[in-house]
Every structure is written in C-alpha cells, then in structure tokens.
Scaffold this motif. Structure first.
Motif, PDB file in Angstrom:
ATOM      1  N   HIS A  86     -38.391   1.976  10.321  1.00 32.14           N
ATOM      2  CA  HIS A  86     -38.857   2.934   9.316  1.00 32.14           C
ATOM      3  C   HIS A  86     -39.037   4.325   9.929  1.00 32.14           C
ATOM      4  O   HIS A  86     -39.921   5.081   9.528  1.00 32.14           O
ATOM      5  CB  HIS A  86     -40.179   2.456   8.715  1.00 32.14           C
ATOM      6  CG  HIS A  86     -40.168   1.033   8.266  1.00 32.14           C
ATOM      7  ND1 HIS A  86     -39.468   0.595   7.160  1.00 32.14           N
ATOM      8  CD2 HIS A  86     -40.746  -0.083   8.798  1.00 32.14           C
ATOM      9  CE1 HIS A  86     -39.626  -0.710   7.010  1.00 32.14           C
ATOM     10  NE2 HIS A  86     -40.392  -1.150   7.992  1.00 32.14           N
ATOM     11  N   TYR A 134     -39.252   7.457   7.683  1.00 36.48           N
ATOM     12  CA  TYR A 134     -40.539   7.738   7.040  1.00 36.48           C
ATOM     13  C   TYR A 134     -41.517   8.373   8.021  1.00 36.48           C
ATOM     14  O   TYR A 134     -42.343   9.210   7.628  1.00 36.48           O
ATOM     15  CB  TYR A 134     -41.128   6.458   6.472  1.00 36.48           C
ATOM     16  CG  TYR A 134     -40.316   5.871   5.338  1.00 36.48           C
ATOM     17  CD1 TYR A 134     -40.300   6.478   4.087  1.00 36.48           C
ATOM     18  CD2 TYR A 134     -39.543   4.735   5.524  1.00 36.48           C
ATOM     19  CE1 TYR A 134     -39.559   5.952   3.032  1.00 36.48           C
ATOM     20  CE2 TYR A 134     -38.784   4.201   4.489  1.00 36.48           C
ATOM     21  CZ  TYR A 134     -38.792   4.815   3.254  1.00 36.48           C
ATOM     22  OH  TYR A 134     -38.046   4.305   2.231  1.00 36.48           O
ATOM     23  N   THR A 159     -34.749   8.662   0.569  1.00 39.52           N
ATOM     24  CA  THR A 159     -34.528   7.478   1.394  1.00 39.52           C
ATOM     25  C   THR A 159     -34.951   6.214   0.657  1.00 39.52           C
ATOM     26  O   THR A 159     -34.251   5.191   0.697  1.00 39.52           O
ATOM     27  CB  THR A 159     -35.318   7.594   2.719  1.00 39.52           C
ATOM     28  OG1 THR A 159     -34.876   8.766   3.413  1.00 39.52           O
ATOM     29  CG2 THR A 159     -35.086   6.377   3.591  1.00 39.52           C
ATOM     30  N   TYR A 160     -36.068   6.291  -0.045  1.00 35.44           N
ATOM     31  CA  TYR A 160     -36.558   5.111  -0.763  1.00 35.44           C
ATOM     32  C   TYR A 160     -35.695   4.799  -1.981  1.00 35.44           C
ATOM     33  O   TYR A 160     -35.322   3.638  -2.200  1.00 35.44           O
ATOM     34  CB  TYR A 160     -38.012   5.338  -1.198  1.00 35.44           C
ATOM     35  CG  TYR A 160     -38.578   4.198  -2.009  1.00 35.44           C
ATOM     36  CD1 TYR A 160     -38.976   3.013  -1.397  1.00 35.44           C
ATOM     37  CD2 TYR A 160     -38.702   4.298  -3.396  1.00 35.44           C
ATOM     38  CE1 TYR A 160     -39.489   1.963  -2.144  1.00 35.44           C
ATOM     39  CE2 TYR A 160     -39.201   3.263  -4.150  1.00 35.44           C
ATOM     40  CZ  TYR A 160     -39.599   2.094  -3.516  1.00 35.44           C
ATOM     41  OH  TYR A 160     -40.104   1.055  -4.250  1.00 35.44           O
ATOM     42  N   ASN A 217     -32.901   2.478   0.192  1.00 36.27           N
ATOM     43  CA  ASN A 217     -33.560   1.169   0.207  1.00 36.27           C
ATOM     44  C   ASN A 217     -33.255   0.353  -1.040  1.00 36.27           C
ATOM     45  O   ASN A 217     -33.008  -0.848  -0.963  1.00 36.27           O
ATOM     46  CB  ASN A 217     -35.077   1.343   0.355  1.00 36.27           C
ATOM     47  CG  ASN A 217     -35.462   1.813   1.752  1.00 36.27           C
ATOM     48  OD1 ASN A 217     -34.590   1.930   2.605  1.00 36.27           O
ATOM     49  ND2 ASN A 217     -36.726   2.090   1.966  1.00 36.27           N
TER      50      ASN A 217
END
Length: 543
Positions: free
Chosen positions: A331, A334, A444-445, A449
C-alpha cells in the motif's frame, strides 16, 4: 544488439537483485549523485552577488543559472532514457560526469552572463541529468526487497549535500573568488565519474555456467553410455547456438517505451506528480523572505532552511524503512498520498505564522513531510511500472515535471510581487499539494483497486509474497527455459536412444533365451520399436 548486451547494463532476462553485496556500493554512488543533482543548483546561489557585480546584471539574471540547471535535470529525461536503453547506465554516467565537470571548469573562464548560461547552466545541468537518472535505474536493479530502504537512503543525499555544499561554496568564494570556486567545484563534480564507474551491471556469467552444467547433467542422465553422452552434449550445445543465431534478427529493445501510457497507474501517478510539483517547492523558496518580512533577523531567517535540511536527513531513511515493511509495501501509494497530505496541511496551517517560534515549528513538520515525499516518489514509480520499464518511465515523468517546475515557483513569485502577501501564496501552494494527495488516493482506490477486484485473480504461488515484480518475471523466465529444454532434448536424443534401447533389449533377450525363458527371437526388436514409439509419444506430448 548492443543495447541488449548485459555488459551494457541492459539485461536480456531478469536477474534476481542481490539486495546487498555490491549493491551497497551502488547505493553509495546513488547517494552522491542525488546529492549533487538536487543540491548543486541551490548551492551555486552563494556566488550570485559576486556575479552581479562582475557582469553588472540583476538578481533575476543570475537566478537563471539555477533555473537552467533544474530545467536540464528535468527536461532532458527522455534523452537520458534513450541513451540508457541504447548504451547502458555506466557509459552514460561517465559521459555525464565529464560534462558536469567541464561545464563548471569552463564557467570559471567566462566573460559574460550568456556564456555562464551555456556552461554552468546547460552543460553542467545536462551532465547531472545524465548521472541522476541512470543511478536510480541501477539502484532498482540491485535492490528489490530492500528497495524502499535503498531509495530512502539515496534520497538523503540531497539534504546532506545541501548542508555541506553551501558553506563550502561560501568558504571558496572568500578565499579564491567566484572563478576559483567554480574551478574547484568542477573538480568535485568529477566524483560523478567515480560513482558511474562503480555502477557495475549484474553479472550473468554464473547463470550461463549453471545452465551449461544443467544441460550436460541432463544429457548424461538420458544417455549414460560414455562417448554417446558426449555426442548428445555437443548436439545440445550446437542446437542452442543455432537457436541463438536464429534469435539475432529479433527486434531489439525500444529506445523509449511509450507503452507505459497504457498503464493506468502510471497515468494517475504522472497527473498527481504534476499537481504536486506546482506547489511543493514554493514554501522553501519563499521561506527566508517571508521570515524577513515578519521581522526575523537575517541570520535567524537563513537558519530556518538548515532546520528543514537537518530534519530531512533523518526523515528520508526512516520513511524508507517504514515503506519496506511487509504490511506497508503493498500500500505504498497510500503512504505517498499521506505524505503529500501531511505536507500540504503543513503549508496551510503555517500560513498565519507571525513569529519565529511558529516558523521553527513549521520547518520541523515541513522537513518531516518533505523528506517523506522525497523518499517515496521514485519507490512508488518503480512499484507501478517495474524495473524493466523504469528507465523510460522516469524520463517521461521528469519531462512532465519540468513544465510544473517552470510554472509553479515563478508564478508564486509574481503573485508575491503583485499582492505583497505571503499568506495567500502558502494557502495556494498547500492546496495544490493537498489536491494531488486526494487525487492519487481516490484514483488509486477507484480505478486500480476496484478494477483488480473485478478481474479474476491470477494463479500465483502463495510463497512468492507481494510487491516483487522481479521474482515474478524470473519465475516466468525459468518456466520458459524448462519448457524449451523439454522441447529440444527428446529431439536431440531420439536416434541415440533408439540404438541404446535396441542394444539393451537384445541383451535382455539373449539372457532370457540362455536361461530358457522361452522368449521368441523377435522380442528384442519389438521392445526396441516400443521404446522408440514411447520416445516419439513423449516428444509429441511435450509440444
């Protein structure tokens, strides 16, 4: 082709990074190169007053020297990528060290400001660019599991050299003048050649020896009949050479791989980095003048930058260690987003600082957040594109950042001149950094993801862990080698296996007939034919 030769720094197949050994020497070289690349354009500013007197120019004219250096460092990224892919890291760094040194040496003999732009600005800036980018590429090839820590330690070179080169430049200016100072600084830049010389490409000699030994062992296992096994070995080697000869016309590696723009993670990172650079460098550039306008003495105002540099020295390696933890590394994007958010909020909260104590507190938190951003920026890029495409990716990213560098700080300076208010500038810079943080985290999320959740999970060995693209590539290469060896080995040994099997079958038949086993005379031939058919069946199945 030359650019695919392992001796030139470009490996034809992924080799497992040693994560140590000679990699620590490579890390030391990268530490020095990073220090010179980021600190040198700022350290040259100590000579500006003398240059203004000798050439009868203004401060903005001399400031263009540092601006040109930074523009060359960022803007020549694609050129560096092409040269690295064509010639390898070590030759490019050696040429870059010579250019950087010769630029400062020639600058000591200049007679006007334009000549300074061409020598100290263009030539030295280009030389540092040819050193900076290849050093990061080599660092990525030598480290995988410890790569976050290695990036953090290498990034610490920037504050260390900034706190060293500026006082050194002042001493040289007082004793030898600006011409003597430029000449000695040019000699110091020759250390870039030393750093380039230690960038030894990963040796594949041991891998080739292991493959050759494995081929001989497999051939002997198949045909343990003295001279026939040697024939099989020579046949195997001959076939391999023929295959290599056939592969030579194969298309070489691209000089600049634009296919990385199809990577959504790279697009997100590039947009976020562009927004970040618009505001990241503004506070440290305006900090000293801001402190002076609030009534802080000159010496104490200059000490604020030293506080940032001192905190930055420890923040970068510490952040690299945290990013290398098993539960953090998957991660890391983040964590990078958090570092940017921390930096942006620090700018916004310090906008109303009106005394020296408040500015010192700002410098402490800014040094921590700035160090975190510096330690993670290239680690995130390596994690997104992988070490094989990093040379092209960093060149394109630096080119895009060059536009942001030319837009952000100059625009902030014009706003200060127009508004006569630093508070608005700090709010604006902090907001840009916060925006880049939010964009990176949300994109990114949402885009990466969620897309991974929709796609079926690839079959993966649970023992491989996460975050190591080199190990995955290595396993693919090993599977391909095993498959190719399965394909060509039966074809090499079919004729010899037929002879060996028939002789063995006839020998067994003679023993059985001697013992009165009642075996017919043609059983040996039938067994030989069956053996041949079995070999042919295996050969077809393997294809």
């Amino acid at each position: 082709m030359g650019r695919a030769d392992p001796e030139e720094g470009q490996l034809p197949a992924p080799v497992k990074p040693p994560d140590g050994g000679w990699g620590w020497i490579v890390l030391l070289g990268c530490f020095v190169i990073t220090g010179f690349s980021y600190a040198f354009p700022k350290a040259v500013s100590v000579y500006f007053k003398e240059l203004m007197k000798d050439f009868h120019v203004g401060y903005s004219d001399t400031a263009w020297i540092s601006s040109i250096m930074l523009a060359m460092l960022y803007g020549t990224g694609p050129v560096c990528s092409i040269m690295v892919n064509q010639f390898g890291c070590r030759p490019v760094m050696l040429i870059g060290g010579l250019l950087a040194s010769s630029g400062m040496i020639l600058a000591s003999f200049t007679t006007n400001i334009i000549e300074l732009y061409l020598t100290a600005g263009v030539l030295t800036g280009l030389g540092m660019a040819l050193n900076f980018q290849p050093s990061l590429i080599m660092l990525g090839t030598y480290f995988d599991k410890r790569r976050p820590l290695a990036n953090g330690l290498a990034a610490a070179g920037s504050p260390v050299f900034l706190s060293s080169l500026s006082p050194l430049g002042q001493v040289l200016l007082e004793k030898f003048g600006w011409r003597g100072g430029f000449l000695i600084m040019g000699g110091l830049l020759l250390n870039c050649c030393t750093c380039g010389a230690v960038m030894r490409p990963l040796d594949m000699g041991m891998k080739r020896k292991m493959e050759k030994a494995q081929d001989k062992y497999e051939a002997k296992e198949m045909l343990p009949i003295g001279g026939k096994s040697e024939e099989a070995i020579s046949t195997t080697d001959g076939t391999k050479k023929a295959k290599k000869a056939k592969k030579k016309p194969k298309k070489g590696k691209k000089l600049l791989d634009f296919s990385i723009f199809s990577n959504r993670g790279f697009i997100i990172y590039t947009i976020s980095k562009f927004i970040l650079v618009l505001g990241l460098f503004v506070p440290p550039i305006l900090l000293v003048n801001y402190a002076k306008d609030t009534g802080v003495p000159d010496t104490e105002a200059a000490f604020l930058l030293s506080i940032i540099g001192f905190i930055d020295i420890f923040a970068r390696p510490a952040c690299g260690m945290v990013a290398g933890l098993k539960w953090v590394r998957p991660h890391v994007a983040y964590l990078f987003s958090f570092a940017m958010l921390f930096n942006g909020l620090t700018d916004i909260c310090s906008a109303r600082a009106s005394n020296y104590t408040g500015l010192v507190i700002f410098c402490v938190f800014f040094g921590i957040s700035y160090g975190m951003v510096g330690a993670l920026q290239f680690e995130v890029l390596m994690a997104i594109v992988g070490s094989q495409k990093f040379s092209s990716a960093i060149g394109l990213v630096l080119l895009i950042e060059a536009f942001a560098v030319l837009i952000g700080p100059p625009s902030a300076g014009r706003l200060v001149d127009a508004l006569k208010n630093y508070e608005v500038i700090f709010y604006l810079a902090g907001s840009e950094v916060v925006l880049s943080s939010v964009f990176l985290a949300m994109a990114t999320y949402c885009c990466l993801n969620r897309g991974k959740k929709k796609e079926p999970p690839p079959e993966k060995n649970p023992s491989t862990g996460g975050g190591s693209d080199t190990e995955e590539a290595e396993s693919d290469v090993q599977e391909a080698e095993e498959h190719s060896s399965d394909n060509h080995q039966p074809a090499h040994s079919t004729d010899n296996a037929m002879v060996a099997a028939s002789e063995e079958a006839n020998h067994v038949a003679e023993e059985q007939s001697g013992e009165g086993g009642g075996c017919p005379e043609g059983d040996g031939e039938v067994l030989a034919r069956d053996s041949c058919n079995a070999d042919q069946t295996v050969e077809r199945d393997s294809f």
